[in-house]
Design a protein around this motif. Structure first.
Motif, PDB file in Angstrom:
ATOM      1  N   LYS A 130       0.815  -1.220   0.000  1.00 20.07           N
ATOM      2  CA  LYS A 130       0.000   0.000   0.000  1.00 20.07           C
ATOM      3  C   LYS A 130       0.846   1.266   0.000  1.00 20.07           C
ATOM      4  N   GLU A 131       1.856   1.332   0.870  1.00 18.39           N
ATOM      5  CA  GLU A 131       2.590   2.587   0.966  1.00 18.39           C
ATOM      6  C   GLU A 131       3.564   2.784  -0.188  1.00 18.39           C
ATOM      7  N   ALA A 132       4.064   1.682  -0.782  1.00 21.48           N
ATOM      8  CA  ALA A 132       5.056   1.791  -1.853  1.00 21.48           C
ATOM      9  C   ALA A 132       4.489   1.440  -3.222  1.00 21.48           C
TER      10      ALA A 132
ATOM     11  N   PRO B 189      15.292   4.434   1.912  1.00 24.59           N
ATOM     12  CA  PRO B 189      14.533   4.795   0.710  1.00 24.59           C
ATOM     13  C   PRO B 189      13.139   4.179   0.701  1.00 24.59           C
ATOM     14  N   PHE B 190      12.365   4.567  -0.301  1.00 27.65           N
ATOM     15  CA  PHE B 190      10.994   4.073  -0.410  1.00 27.65           C
ATOM     16  C   PHE B 190      10.897   2.708  -1.082  1.00 27.65           C
ATOM     17  N   ASN B 191      11.885   2.317  -1.878  1.00 28.57           N
ATOM     18  CA  ASN B 191      11.646   1.198  -2.799  1.00 28.57           C
ATOM     19  C   ASN B 191      11.686  -0.172  -2.131  1.00 28.57           C
ATOM     20  N   PHE B 192      12.501  -0.331  -1.079  1.00 22.09           N
ATOM     21  CA  PHE B 192      12.468  -1.544  -0.255  1.00 22.09           C
ATOM     22  C   PHE B 192      12.375  -1.081   1.194  1.00 22.09           C
ATOM     23  N   PRO B 193      11.201  -0.585   1.590  1.00 29.09           N
ATOM     24  CA  PRO B 193      11.100   0.132   2.862  1.00 29.09           C
ATOM     25  C   PRO B 193      11.320  -0.734   4.092  1.00 29.09           C
ATOM     26  N   LEU B 194      11.168  -2.042   3.955  1.00 27.43           N
ATOM     27  CA  LEU B 194      11.402  -2.929   5.093  1.00 27.43           C
ATOM     28  C   LEU B 194      12.784  -3.581   5.020  1.00 27.43           C
TER      29      LEU B 194
ATOM     30  N   GLU C 285       9.595   9.657   3.298  1.00 25.56           N
ATOM     31  CA  GLU C 285       8.297  10.201   3.724  1.00 25.56           C
ATOM     32  C   GLU C 285       7.129   9.352   3.234  1.00 25.56           C
ATOM     33  N   GLN C 286       7.284   8.703   2.068  1.00 24.93           N
ATOM     34  CA  GLN C 286       6.195   7.915   1.508  1.00 24.93           C
ATOM     35  C   GLN C 286       6.048   6.555   2.187  1.00 24.93           C
TER      36      GLN C 286
ATOM     37  N   PRO D 127       9.729   9.969  11.074  1.00 24.95           N
ATOM     38  CA  PRO D 127       9.354  10.382   9.718  1.00 24.95           C
ATOM     39  C   PRO D 127       9.323  11.900   9.603  1.00 24.95           C
ATOM     40  N   GLY D 128       9.432  12.375   8.377  1.00 21.34           N
ATOM     41  CA  GLY D 128       9.325  13.811   8.166  1.00 21.34           C
ATOM     42  C   GLY D 128      10.235  14.297   7.062  1.00 21.34           C
ATOM     43  N   ASP D 129      10.461  15.587   7.066  1.00 21.37           N
ATOM     44  CA  ASP D 129      11.224  16.238   6.006  1.00 21.37           C
ATOM     45  C   ASP D 129      12.687  15.795   6.026  1.00 21.37           C
ATOM     46  N   GLY D 130      13.130  15.222   4.902  1.00 24.41           N
ATOM     47  CA  GLY D 130      14.472  14.656   4.830  1.00 24.41           C
ATOM     48  C   GLY D 130      15.590  15.639   5.089  1.00 24.41           C
TER      49      GLY D 130
END
Length: 476
Positions: A86-88, A149-154, A177-178, A204-207
């Motif tokens: 869902k998130e990615a 990063p977002f692409n492999f978040p776990l 953030e995503q 989480p938040g602004d990088g």
């Protein structure tokens, strides 16, 4: 759903939130607590205050925490996969694969916690060293900052957290953030598995704002970052005496030589999987394919056929292989690059169009090496295929890149494959595999703009420890 920071072993919710949307359906998933610079400072303070407790844990205790975390994640694997999907906007089958790899990464980390050994030194090898025994030990560094990063978040988060815990370090995570939910889940599971409260935090938040705090705070002893070369260079330039590991971009290349005539369908299947797994949003994604001129036409056709079989759809559907990109900005950038290449003579064999918030799997042929889609990182479902006269030309074009992460060679000529492997300017060479291949215990990292330092559990642990020598003068 309202989701807070993970701080001091528990969730912290404030009124400062941002909305998190599903990249494919555009439905709201949650409101996420927006971490502030003060929250980051508090997380670093908590981690620093827990360092003594973490350092005092035995290797057996650290290993058991990681093993239990792997078991708990196994029990919650479908929940974790749904969060990632869902998130990615990751197709659910790929999300399940990521969870399975994360379980394995936690177990590798636990195993390596028990193998963090030094060595014996013969000091009497030096004149005047008689009567002395010496040995080395590995000691934890202190607070580890993980920017993920977002692409492999776990799993990519676990590649930073698992080694940190195995070495006895507390860790503060700044997730993309995503995709904060995967990191929060990991922190919850590790805390439930016995990790001291405060030894792991997720902010989480602004990088740029949060990363600046992490970079400036001297209590943070190492930053492990996965992201763009531009941000990586900025982190390194400001890190001072901190250690850094930077996993950055790539435009991974592979070569198919003239000895592979009987294997073209199989290689085309592997190439399609390597190019389009998780929408091409993979650092190792197969982006540039060079084929010996004698096999170029049949391989081009085979790759186009395999690509047309790939299903684009909702990431929740079991049959989906490619779905929406992480945001509309990424979609437009990829489409613009395709259009530029096409305008300059590239042939679109299949795809090349947008769908939903993504891009249909795309194969381009005869792409000029100066095109953005060739010399930059696409991070989308696009692969190019070009003809070369021989291995020497393939090698020259493969190395003609600012990046150097992985490369693949398909060949039945061992001498040629090994010669190319030694000359390729990359961190890892895969012979008779696509460059997208990665196992979680192997050393992993790049050269040039692809990065600095190495991950892979054992190698990451070594970079998260200090080497200390102890000498005993037993003759007085």
């Amino acid at each position: 759903m309202l989701k807070g920071l993970f701080l001091n072993g528990e969730e912290k919710i404030t009124n400062n939130t941002y909305p998190l949307y599903h990249p494919h359906t555009e439905e709201k998933i949650a409101n996420i607590t927006q971490g502030t610079q003060e929250d980051m400072k508090e997380a670093i303070s908590a981690a620093h205050n827990n360092f003594a407790e973490m350092k005092a844990l035995t290797s057996n205790q650290r290993a058991n925490i990681l093993f239990e975390a792997a078991d708990r994640l196994l029990e919650r694997q479908e929940e974790a996969a749904q969060i990632i999907s869902k998130e990615a906007s990751k197709p659910i089958k790929a999300a399940r694969g990521e969870v399975n790899r994360t379980i394995q990464t936690l177990r590798f980390s636990g195993e390596e916690a028990k193998r963090l050994n030094g060595e014996y030194l013969s000091l009497d090898a030096a004149e005047g060293g008689e009567g002395r025994d010496a040995f080395t030990i590995h000691e934890p560094l202190g607070v580890i900052g993980a920017i993920t990063p977002f692409n492999f978040p776990l799993n990519l988060t676990t590649h930073k957290v698992g080694p940190a815990v195995a070495a006895g370090n507390p860790v503060v995570i700044k997730p993309a953030e995503q995709t904060p939910l995967s990191s929060i889940l990991l922190a919850e599971i590790l805390t439930q598995s016995g990790l001291p409260k405060g030894a792991i935090a997720v902010i989480p938040g602004d990088g740029p704002a949060l990363g600046e705090v992490m970079n400036q705070d001297e209590r943070v002893k190492k930053i492990s970052f996965t992201g763009s070369p531009e941000v990586g260079k900025l982190i390194k330039s400001k890190a001072g005496l901190k250690r850094v590991t930077l996993e950055l971009g790539s435009n991974a290349a592979m070569y198919v030589d003239e000895s592979c005539a009987d294997q073209l369908n199989d290689i085309a299947s592997k190439a399609a999987a390597g190019a389009f797994s998780y929408n091409g949003q993979v650092c190792l994604s197969t982006q540039r394919i060079y084929v010996h001129e004698s096999l170029f036409e049949p391989f081009k056709q085979a790759l186009a056929v395999k690509t047309k079989e790939i299903v684009f759809g909702d990431p929740a559907e079991e049959s989906t292989v490619v779905s929406s990109l992480i945001n509309k900005k990424s979609q437009q950038r990829v489409l613009d690059w395709i259009a530029e290449a096409k305008a300059n003579g590239a042939e679109v064999l299949t795809g090349g169009k947008g769908k939903a918030n993504g891009v249909l799997p795309t194969v381009l042929a005869n792409v000029d090496r100066n095109e953005k889609i060739s010399c930059n990182e696409v991070f989308g479902p696009v692969v190019l295929i070009n003809k070369v006269k021989n291995a020497s030309e393939a090698l020259e074009q493969m190395n003609d890149s600012r990046y150097g992460l992985n490369a693949g060679i398909f060949s039945n000529n061992l001498s040629q494959a090994m010669n190319m492997a030694h000359q390729l300017e990359v961190g890892q060479v895969l012979i008779n595999d696509v460059p997208t291949l990665r196992f979680d215990h192997m050393p992993y990292g790049g050269v040039k703009d692809s990065g600095y330092g190495r991950e892979g559990v054992k190698y990451a642990i070594e970079e998260m420890t200090e080497l200390k020598m102890i000498s005993l003068n037993y003759k007085g």
